[in-house]
Design a protein around this motif. Structure first.
Motif, PDB file in Angstrom:
ATOM      1  N   UNK A 102      -6.251   9.011   3.549  1.00 30.54           N
ATOM      2  CA  UNK A 102      -4.987   8.857   2.826  1.00 30.54           C
ATOM      3  C   UNK A 102      -3.897   8.301   3.727  1.00 30.54           C
ATOM      4  N   UNK A 103      -3.776   8.815   4.957  1.00 32.54           N
ATOM      5  CA  UNK A 103      -2.715   8.345   5.858  1.00 32.54           C
ATOM      6  C   UNK A 103      -2.977   6.912   6.313  1.00 32.54           C
ATOM      7  N   UNK A 104      -4.249   6.542   6.456  1.00 33.47           N
ATOM      8  CA  UNK A 104      -4.571   5.166   6.827  1.00 33.47           C
ATOM      9  C   UNK A 104      -4.230   4.204   5.697  1.00 33.47           C
ATOM     10  N   UNK A 105      -4.525   4.606   4.471  1.00 35.17           N
ATOM     11  CA  UNK A 105      -4.192   3.782   3.310  1.00 35.17           C
ATOM     12  C   UNK A 105      -2.684   3.586   3.209  1.00 35.17           C
ATOM     13  N   UNK A 106      -1.955   4.671   3.428  1.00 37.86           N
ATOM     14  CA  UNK A 106      -0.495   4.587   3.335  1.00 37.86           C
ATOM     15  C   UNK A 106       0.088   3.727   4.441  1.00 37.86           C
ATOM     16  N   UNK A 107      -0.387   3.919   5.674  1.00 45.47           N
ATOM     17  CA  UNK A 107       0.202   3.242   6.835  1.00 45.47           C
ATOM     18  C   UNK A 107      -0.178   1.774   6.916  1.00 45.47           C
ATOM     19  N   UNK A 108      -1.431   1.454   6.628  1.00 55.61           N
ATOM     20  CA  UNK A 108      -1.924   0.095   6.870  1.00 55.61           C
ATOM     21  C   UNK A 108      -1.957  -0.799   5.628  1.00 55.61           C
ATOM     22  N   UNK A 109      -1.923  -0.196   4.451  1.00 56.53           N
ATOM     23  CA  UNK A 109      -2.035  -1.002   3.231  1.00 56.53           C
ATOM     24  C   UNK A 109      -0.783  -0.884   2.366  1.00 56.53           C
ATOM     25  N   UNK A 110      -0.380   0.348   2.058  1.00 60.37           N
ATOM     26  CA  UNK A 110       0.734   0.546   1.129  1.00 60.37           C
ATOM     27  C   UNK A 110       2.066   0.191   1.777  1.00 60.37           C
ATOM     28  N   UNK A 111       2.344   0.725   2.975  1.00 66.72           N
ATOM     29  CA  UNK A 111       3.637   0.511   3.614  1.00 66.72           C
ATOM     30  C   UNK A 111       3.950  -0.963   3.853  1.00 66.72           C
ATOM     31  N   UNK A 112       3.043  -1.759   4.447  1.00 67.35           N
ATOM     32  CA  UNK A 112       3.393  -3.183   4.669  1.00 67.35           C
ATOM     33  C   UNK A 112       3.716  -3.925   3.378  1.00 67.35           C
ATOM     34  N   UNK A 113       2.928  -3.687   2.323  1.00 69.01           N
ATOM     35  CA  UNK A 113       3.177  -4.402   1.068  1.00 69.01           C
ATOM     36  C   UNK A 113       4.434  -3.892   0.369  1.00 69.01           C
ATOM     37  N   UNK A 114       4.632  -2.581   0.399  1.00 74.50           N
ATOM     38  CA  UNK A 114       5.837  -2.023  -0.218  1.00 74.50           C
ATOM     39  C   UNK A 114       7.091  -2.512   0.493  1.00 74.50           C
ATOM     40  N   UNK A 115       7.021  -2.586   1.823  1.00 71.39           N
ATOM     41  CA  UNK A 115       8.170  -3.058   2.590  1.00 71.39           C
ATOM     42  C   UNK A 115       8.470  -4.514   2.271  1.00 71.39           C
ATOM     43  N   UNK A 116       7.427  -5.334   2.155  1.00 70.25           N
ATOM     44  CA  UNK A 116       7.625  -6.743   1.823  1.00 70.25           C
ATOM     45  C   UNK A 116       8.207  -6.891   0.423  1.00 70.25           C
ATOM     46  N   UNK A 117       7.692  -6.127  -0.533  1.00 71.41           N
ATOM     47  CA  UNK A 117       8.186  -6.213  -1.909  1.00 71.41           C
ATOM     48  C   UNK A 117       9.627  -5.736  -2.032  1.00 71.41           C
ATOM     49  N   UNK A 118       9.962  -4.704  -1.263  1.00 72.94           N
ATOM     50  CA  UNK A 118      11.285  -4.083  -1.399  1.00 72.94           C
ATOM     51  C   UNK A 118      12.322  -4.665  -0.448  1.00 72.94           C
ATOM     52  N   UNK A 119      11.908  -5.585   0.435  1.00 74.37           N
ATOM     53  CA  UNK A 119      12.804  -6.040   1.496  1.00 74.37           C
ATOM     54  C   UNK A 119      14.137  -6.587   0.999  1.00 74.37           C
ATOM     55  N   UNK A 120      14.174  -7.460  -0.021  1.00 74.72           N
ATOM     56  CA  UNK A 120      15.493  -7.943  -0.479  1.00 74.72           C
ATOM     57  C   UNK A 120      16.424  -6.824  -0.932  1.00 74.72           C
ATOM     58  N   UNK A 121      15.872  -5.843  -1.641  1.00 74.61           N
ATOM     59  CA  UNK A 121      16.705  -4.729  -2.113  1.00 74.61           C
ATOM     60  C   UNK A 121      17.143  -3.862  -0.936  1.00 74.61           C
ATOM     61  N   UNK A 122      16.256  -3.642   0.009  1.00 72.09           N
ATOM     62  CA  UNK A 122      16.600  -2.829   1.179  1.00 72.09           C
ATOM     63  C   UNK A 122      17.729  -3.469   1.979  1.00 72.09           C
ATOM     64  N   UNK A 123      17.659  -4.781   2.148  1.00 73.59           N
ATOM     65  CA  UNK A 123      18.715  -5.468   2.896  1.00 73.59           C
ATOM     66  C   UNK A 123      20.034  -5.419   2.125  1.00 73.59           C
ATOM     67  N   UNK A 124      19.951  -5.612   0.801  1.00 69.88           N
ATOM     68  CA  UNK A 124      21.158  -5.522  -0.016  1.00 69.88           C
ATOM     69  C   UNK A 124      21.777  -4.131   0.076  1.00 69.88           C
ATOM     70  N   UNK A 125      20.940  -3.099   0.033  1.00 67.50           N
ATOM     71  CA  UNK A 125      21.440  -1.732   0.206  1.00 67.50           C
ATOM     72  C   UNK A 125      22.090  -1.559   1.571  1.00 67.50           C
TER      73      UNK A 125
END
Length: 223
Positions: free
Chosen positions: A132-155
């Motif tokens: 579970x932690x490997x899935x979160x760290x290596x797969x979910x986090x990079x893609x979620x960060x890329x998808x959310x990056x414009x909103x995160x920067x705006x925030x």
């Protein structure tokens, strides 16, 4: 209008204004670090299948999203010491108040990013036997960060601008220093105009970065 603009008096106070700007930048930087890290952790809590984990996280998010940031800052500065007998440096209290506020908004941005991760990628993680932690760290986090990056920067831009609210509790940021100079010199137009230009100069390049990232993502999606 007979008012005569005179920006000359500000030239002798650049040192004071620079000190205030450094505090503003520290507030924005540390608060964004808190919001980026804690926001993802809070996002994972909201997606947890256990109600007793998910419910407090959702309550935290709704509280900070549905109450004014100014009220949150004042509450942290005056109520936390009274309730818990904890006295923290005012700047550190600003980090905490702004960081927790940003955490709530970033958690929602991350959640949208996580939900946009293709189901096939998660299935592939299971097939590869990732924990579970490997899935979160290596797969979910990079893609979620890329998808959310414009909103995160705006925030993050919003937090830079909201940092001016700490002036109400006498934290010596750019806004507080400018207010003091305007009162002493009776030159509010020149002082607040300069401060507005500084915030604009800091925010505009970041806003342009958001637009560039969005164009890159749109172009990548169109391929």
């Amino acid at each position: 209008m007979n008012y005569q603009f005179d920006f000359h008096f500000l030239s002798g106070n650049f040192g004071v204004l620079w000190d205030g700007l450094k505090v503003t930048l520290e507030l924005a930087l540390v608060s964004n670090l808190i919001g980026l890290v804690c926001g993802f952790g809070l996002c994972l809590m909201t997606l947890n299948r256990w109600f007793f984990v998910r419910w407090p996280a959702q309550l935290f998010i709704e509280f900070f999203r549905c109450t004014p940031a100014l009220l949150q800052i004042v509450w942290f500065f005056y109520c936390v010491p009274m309730l818990f007998n904890v006295f923290i440096d005012p700047v550190a209290m600003g980090f905490l108040a702004l960081g927790l506020n940003l955490t709530a908004f970033n958690a929602e941005a991350y959640r949208a990013g996580v939900q946009a991760v293709p189901r096939e990628h998660l299935d592939a993680c299971v097939a590869l036997g990732l924990r579970s932690w490997q899935r979160t760290l290596y797969v979910v986090l990079p893609q979620a960060l890329r998808n959310a990056l414009p909103v995160l920067i705006t925030n993050g831009i919003g937090t830079l601008q909201q940092s001016a609210l700490v002036a109400i509790v006498a934290v010596s940021d750019l806004m507080y220093v400018g207010k003091s100079l305007a009162t002493e010199a009776y030159r509010p137009l020149e002082t607040y105009t300069l401060i507005a230009l500084v915030y604009f100069a800091l925010s505009l390049p970041i806003a342009q970065l958001v637009q560039w990232i969005e164009r890159r993502q749109d172009a990548a999606s169109a391929r």
